[in-house]
Design an enzyme around this catalytic site. Structure first.
Site, short mmCIF file in Angstrom:
data_model
loop_
_atom_site.label_atom_id
_atom_site.label_comp_id
_atom_site.label_asym_id
_atom_site.label_seq_id
_atom_site.Cartn_x
_atom_site.Cartn_y
_atom_site.Cartn_z
N ASP A 487 0.81 -1.22 0.00
CA ASP A 487 0.00 0.00 0.00
C ASP A 487 0.84 1.26 0.00
O ASP A 487 0.35 2.36 -0.27
CB ASP A 487 -0.85 0.04 1.27
C1 BGC Z 1 -0.38 0.02 6.09
C2 BGC Z 1 -1.54 -0.30 5.28
C3 BGC Z 1 -2.43 0.91 5.06
C4 BGC Z 1 -1.64 2.05 4.57
C5 BGC Z 1 -2.50 3.26 4.47
C6 BGC Z 1 0.27 1.18 5.53
O1 BGC Z 1 1.31 1.54 6.34
O2 BGC Z 1 0.46 -1.08 6.16
O3 BGC Z 1 -2.21 -1.25 5.99
O4 BGC Z 1 -3.42 0.61 4.13
O5 BGC Z 1 -0.59 2.26 5.42
O6 BGC Z 1 -1.78 4.43 4.47
C1 NOJ Z 2 -1.84 -3.88 5.34
C2 NOJ Z 2 -2.99 -3.85 4.40
O1 NOJ Z 2 -4.16 -4.21 5.07
C3 NOJ Z 2 -2.72 -4.77 3.25
O2 NOJ Z 2 -3.79 -4.72 2.34
C4 NOJ Z 2 -1.43 -4.41 2.60
O3 NOJ Z 2 -1.20 -5.31 1.56
C5 NOJ Z 2 -0.28 -4.39 3.58
N1 NOJ Z 2 -0.61 -3.56 4.70
C6 NOJ Z 2 1.02 -3.91 2.97
O4 NOJ Z 2 1.01 -2.56 2.69
#
Ligand code: BGC
Ligand code: NOJ
Length: 814
Positions: A487
Site C-alpha cells: 500500500d
Molecule cells: C499500512 C496499510 C495501510 C496504509 C494506508 C500502511 O502503512 O500497512 O495497511 O493501508 O498504510 O496508508
Molecule cells: C496492510 C494492508 O491491510 C494490506 O492490504 C497491505 O497489503 C499491507 N498492509 C502492505 O502494505
C-alpha cells in the site's frame, strides 16, 4: 522474559502479571456481536460494525494505556478498601492475578485480602450479547461483606461522531432503567431502532447511568467516588455521558462462593414497534426481556459457554497436527487458526491498533483471509466472496474497501489498487478447492451493488483478469495504479503536502509505473482461473488464460529480472525499483517471494537465485525485511514507503504477511529446512521467551516486527488483524506440512525439515476424515502414498468413491 505461559490442553494463554508490555488482547464473539478484551478487562463491544454500532466507549491511545472496559470493582464494606480483580482500572496490588485468554472467551481472576474473584467474559453463539460471570469466594476465616460494582461507559453508537461531535452529543444521551436493567437508548427517539442494555442477576442495591455521578467530578475510573463511598446514586443520564453501573451486595460466609451474572447486549425492534405503549417514547421491551432473563440465569450462561466450547472443538478439529515442534503444533492446532477466524470476522477494523473507525473490510485483505479460514466455515466464506464480488466495478476493478454494515464499496478510498481484483480469483480458487462447490460460479452477482447488473460470479473472475490485461505499461508489465500489495509503494502520487493521502492523492496519469509483483500475481491467478475453466470443460478459455500467463512470464523474464533477483517495479519515469542499480531499495521481498511462490523461474534457476539473494540480503534473525537498503529519506516518487523511518512498516520492516511467500517459495525449491526456519523466526510462540523485546502477544502474529535498521529491531507492532494470520497458516499447513487442497482432492506433498522423522495429522475435507501419517525414510521430498493400505499414483488423494467417511493415508518420504 515471559509474562505467562501456554496451556495447550485448555487452549489458553495464561498471563500471570497484568503489566504486560502492551495490552494483550482477545476477541469475544464470532458472528455479529463482537468485542475486544485485554488482559486487564479493557476494550469495547460493537454490533457488526465497529464504527457505526459501537456499544461501549474505549479511549484509544490514552494514558494510562488501555482505558475503557468491562470493569468490576470489589469493595470490602468493613475496611472500605476497594480494588479491581482485573487490576485495571484501579491498578491496586493483587495476589494470584491470572488472565486466561481462550477460544472466544477470557477469564480474569485474582485475589485480595482473602477475597478471590474470577470473571468469565464471553459472547454466546447466535446472540447479540455478552455475559460476564463474576465468581467471588471468601477465603477468610470470617464473614465478608462485599459490594460488587460492574460498569461500562456507553458509546453513542457512531464511534467517529462520538469522539468528535461533542456540541451535539452532550445533549442526546438517554437511558431508561426498568426492573433493575439499564437501557441505553440515545437516538432511539429518532431514527434508530436499536438500543443496548446492561443487566444483573442479583437484586441491585443501586445503579448509576450518568458518568459524572458515578465517577464524581474530575475523577477517573481508577477511583469512582461512588465506589469509594460504597453506594451508587441511582442517577439518570440526561445528555452528557451515559454509563451503566450496577451495585450488588455479597454477604459471604467463610469459604462461601457466589456468582453474579451481568449481561450487556444489543437489541433491535421492528421500526413500527419501537415504543410501548405505541405513541409513547418508552422502549418496547417485549422481545428483549426474555433474552435478558434467560442469560442472567447461571445455568443458561454455563450451557451457552459449553456450546461455545463445542463450537471451537468442531472448528479446530478440522485440522490437527502433531509434529516434533511444539510451536508448530500449538500455532496450527490452536492459535493461528483462531487468529484466522478473527481476521475473517474483523478484516482490519477493530483491534488495539485499528480504531474501528478507520477502515471497513479490505477487498484484497478479505480475499487473502479466506486462505486461512475457508476450511473452518465454508458457508460464511461463500457469503463473503459473494459480498466482495458485489462491490466489484464493471471494469473488473474493485473498491479497495467496503463497509460491512452496508456492504457497499467505500467511496472515500475508491478503487485503482491494481492488484485488488486478482485476489478475488485467489479467494474463489481457495473456496473451490476446499469445498468442490462449483455452484458458486453460477451465482448471479451484481457489479457495484447495482441491481440489474447481475452476472454469474464466474464473469467477475474473467473481468478480474481482464482488468490487468487492459492496464499494461510500457514494458508490458501490469500498471501499478495507486499501489499493489504494498500500500505504501505509491508511484503515481507525488505528494509534497503534509496530511495528503498517499494513496488517494493521485497526480500522475498512471500510465508508466508498473509492478513486477502484479505480474507474478497475474501468473498465479491466471493459472488458477485456467484450472477452474478446464475443470468446467472450457478448454479453449483455459488455454487462452495460459497463453496470457505465458506472455506475462516472458515479460517478467525480459523486464522483471535484475540478474540476481526479481525487480520490484518501474516508477513513473520508467526507472527501476528494487534493482542493483538503485541507491536504496535494491531488493524487495514481494516480487521475489511471489514469483517463486507462483513457480516462476523454477526451471531456469531464477527462482533458486532469487531465494538465495533473499536469504543473503533480506533475512534477519527476527524475520525477512521488506527491502534493503532501507530508504534513508523521503522520496517524492516512491510515496509512503519512504515516509517511515528505516526499519519500520513497509520501509524495511519485517512484514510478517509476506514472509510466508518466501517460505512457500522455499518449499517449491524443495527446501524444507529453510522454509521451516523462516516459519520459526516469526512464529509468535517461538518468540515467547523474548516477550520483553517482542512486546506483542505471544499467541498471535503481528503485522510487523521492526527490521534491522530500526533501533528497536525485533519489536512487534500491530498484532491480530493482519494477512499474516492466513498466509502463515496456509504456508505451514498447505506447503510445509504439504496437506493441500486442490480441485481434484487432497494433495499430500510435505516439504519438512530433514531432521523431522515425520508427523501425523487429521484433516476433515469435504465430509471425509483423513488420518494422515508421514514417515521420513530418506532426506528428500519424494512421497509414496498408500490409502487404506493400497498404494496410489502421485500425491493427490481423490475423495473415496465408496462413501467411506474415514480414510488412512500413509506417506513415506524419501
Ligand atoms: C499500512 C496499510 C495501510 C496504509 C494506508 C500502511 O502503512 O500497512 O495497511 O493501508 O498504510 O496508508
Ligand atoms: C496492510 C494492508 O491491510 C494490506 O492490504 C497491505 O497489503 C499491507 N498492509 C502492505 O502494505
Amino acid at each position: 522474559m515471559k509474562f505467562g505461559y501456554f496451556d495447550d490442553l485448555n487452549r489458553e494463554y495464561v498471563i500471570t502479571r497484568p503489566d504486560t508490555p502492551l495490552p494483550w488482547m482477545n476477541y469475544l464473539g464470532c458472528q455479529s456481536y463482537f468485542g475486544i478484551i485485554s488482559n486487564t478487562a479493557g476494550g469495547y463491544s460493537f454490533y457488526r460494525d465497529a464504527r457505526l454500532r459501537r456499544l461501549t466507549r474505549y479511549r484509544y491511545n490514552n494514558v494510562p494505556l488501555d482505558l475503557g472496559g468491562r470493569y468490576i470493582y470489589l469493595r470490602d464494606d468493613e475496611s472500605m478498601e476497594f480494588w479491581s480483580p482485573s487490576w485495571q482500572p484501579t491498578r491496586h496490588e493483587l495476589k494470584d492475578y491470572t488472565c486466561r485468554h481462550g477460544m472466544g472467551y477470557t477469564v480474569i481472576g485474582s485475589s485480595y485480602s482473602g477475597i478471590e474473584a474470577h470473571t468469565r467474559y464471553f459472547v454466546p453463539l447466535d446472540e447479540n450479547l455478552e455475559i460476564w460471570q463474576v465468581t467471588v469466594t471468601n477465603r477468610r476465616s470470617t464473614k465478608a461483606t462485599i459490594s460488587g460494582f460492574a460498569s461500562i461507559e456507553f458509546c453513542l453508537w457512531d464511534a467517529q461522531d462520538d469522539a468528535t461531535n461533542f456540541q451535539r452529543n452532550f445533549n442526546t444521551g438517554q437511558v431508561e432503567v426498568e426492573d433493575g436493567v439499564i437501557y441505553h437508548k440515545t437516538e432511539y427517539r429518532e431514527r434508530r431502532n436499536h438500543f443496548a442494555y446492561f443487566a444483573t442477576s442479583e437484586p441491585g442495591v443501586g445503579f448509576d447511568t450518568q458518568r459524572e455521578s458515578f465517577l464524581g467530578r474530575y475523577r477517573g475510573w481508577d477511583k469512582p467516588a461512588t465506589v469509594e463511598a460504597g453506594q451508587l446514586t441511582n442517577s439518570i443520564a440526561h445528555g452528557w455521558s451515559p454509563v451503566g453501573a450496577h451495585q450488588v451486595k455479597l454477604e459471604l460466609e467463610p469459604g462461601e462462593t457466589r456468582q453474579v451474572v451481568f449481561v450487556l447486549g444489543y437489541h433491535e425492534n421492528p421500526v413500527d414497534e419501537k415504543f410501548d405503549p405505541p405513541g409513547s417514547q418508552t422502549i418496547n421491551k417485549k422481545t428483549v426481556k426474555p433474552v435478558i432473563a434467560r442469560y442472567l440465569d447461571r445455568k443458561e450462561a454455563d450451557a451457552a459457554f459449553e456450546r461455545l466450547r463445542l463450537h471451537w472443538d468442531g472448528l479446530l478439529g478440522i485440522f490437527q497436527v502433531s509434529t516434533p515442534d511444539v510451536h508448530t503444533n500449538r500455532m496450527v492446532n490452536i492459535w493461528n487458526a483462531y487468529q484466522c477466524m478473527a481476521t475473517f470476522n474483523m478484516s482490519r477494523s477493530a483491534s488495539f491498533y485499528e480504531s474501528g473507525i478507520g477502515r471497513g473490510l479490505g477487498f484484497r485483505d478479505s480475499n487473502q483471509d479466506l486462505l486461512g479460514f475457508v476450511h473452518m466455515a465454508p458457508a460464511r466464506a461463500r457469503e463473503r466472496i459473494l459480498d466482495l464480488a458485489a462491490t466489484q466495478l464493471p471494469t473488473g476493478g474493485a473498491y479497495h474497501q467496503y463497509q460491512p454494515l452496508t456492504k457497499r464499496g467505500n467511496n472515500d478510498i475508491g478503487s485503482g489498487f491494481n492488484d485488488d481484483p486478482l485476489w478475488l480469483i485467489v479467494g474463489v480458487a481457495a473456496y473451490l478447492k476446499e469445498t468442490g462447490d462449483w455452484s458458486i460460479l453460477d451465482e448471479p452477482v451484481p457489479y457495484d451493488n447495482e441491481s440489474g447488473s447481475e452476472q454469474p460470479l464466474y464473469d467477475h473472475l474473467q473481468r478480474s483478469l481482464q482488468y490487468t490485461l487492459d492496464r499494461l505499461g510500457p514494458h508490458g508489465l501490469p500498471l501499478i495504479g495507486r499501489a499493489d500489495w504494498n500500500d505504501c509503494l505509491n508511484l503515481n502520487c507525488f505528494s509534497d503536502t503534509p496530511g495528503q493521502s498517499f494513496q488517494t492523492t493521485t497526480n500522475k496519469d498512471g500510465k508508466v509505473a508498473e509492478s513486477v509483483f502484479i505480474a507474478a500475481l497475474f501468473v498465479h491467478a491466471g493459472r488458477e482461473l485456467a484450472g477452474i475453466a478446464k475443470h468446467r470443460g472450457l478448454e479453449a478459455e483455459a488455454s487462452r488464460y495460459i497463453g496470457e500467463t505465458e506472455k506475462n512470464l516472458a515479460v517478467i523474464a525480459e523486464h522483471g529480472w535484475d540478474g540476481e533477483w526479481f525487480l520490484r517495479a518501474y516508477d513513473d519515469f520508467g526507472a527501476k525499483i528494487g534493482s542493483k542499480e538503485c541507491e536504496e531499495g535494491k531488493i524487495f521481498i514481494e516480487s521475489n517471494g511471489f514469483c517463486v511462490l507462483a513457480g516462476i523461474g523454477l526451471e531456469d534457476g531464477k527462482a533458486a537465485k532469487a531465494m538465495e539473494s533473499t536469504r543473503k540480503h533480506l533475512a534477519t534473525k527476527h524475520g525477512i525485511v521488506v527491502q534493503q537498503p532501507a530508504y534513508s529519506r523521503y522520496y517524492l516518487n516512491l510515496g509512503e514507503i519512504s515516509s517511515y523511518p528505516p526499519g519500520y512498516k513497509e520501509n524495511a520492516g519485517i512484514f510478517c504477511h509476506v514472509n510466508p511467500w518466501v517460505m512457500i517459495g522455499e518449499t517449491r525449491l524443495g527446501h524444507g529446512d529453510e522454509a521451516h526456519d523462516y516459519y520459526s523466526r516469526i512464529n509468535p510462540s517461538a518468540r515467547e521467551q523474548i516477550s520483553d523485546l517482542h512486546r506483542c502477544e505471544p499467541y498471535v502474529y503481528a503485522q510487523m516486527i521492526a527490521g534491522k535498521d530500526a533501533p528497536t529491531f525485533g519489536e512487534a507492532k500491530n498484532s491480530w488483524l493482519t494477512g499474516t494470520a492466513a498466509w502463515n497458516y496456509y504456508a505451514i499447513v498447505q506447503w510445509i506440512l504439504g496437506i493441500r487442497t486442490s480441485l481434484d482432492g487432497l494433495e499430500i506433498a510435505p516439504v519438512i525439515p530433514k531432521s523431522w522423522p515425520g508427523f501425523t495429522a487429521t484433516r476433515v475435507f469435504r465430509g471425509v476424515v483423513y488420518k494422515i501419517s508421514i514417515e521420513r525414510k530418506g532426506e528428500g521430498n519424494q512421497i509414496a502414498l498408500t490409502v487404506d493400505g493400497a498404494p496410489i499414483e502421485g500425491s493427490i488423494v481423490s475423495p473415496p468413491v465408496d462413501g467411506r467417511k474415514e480414510v488412512l493415508v500413509k506417506g513415506i518420504l524419501s
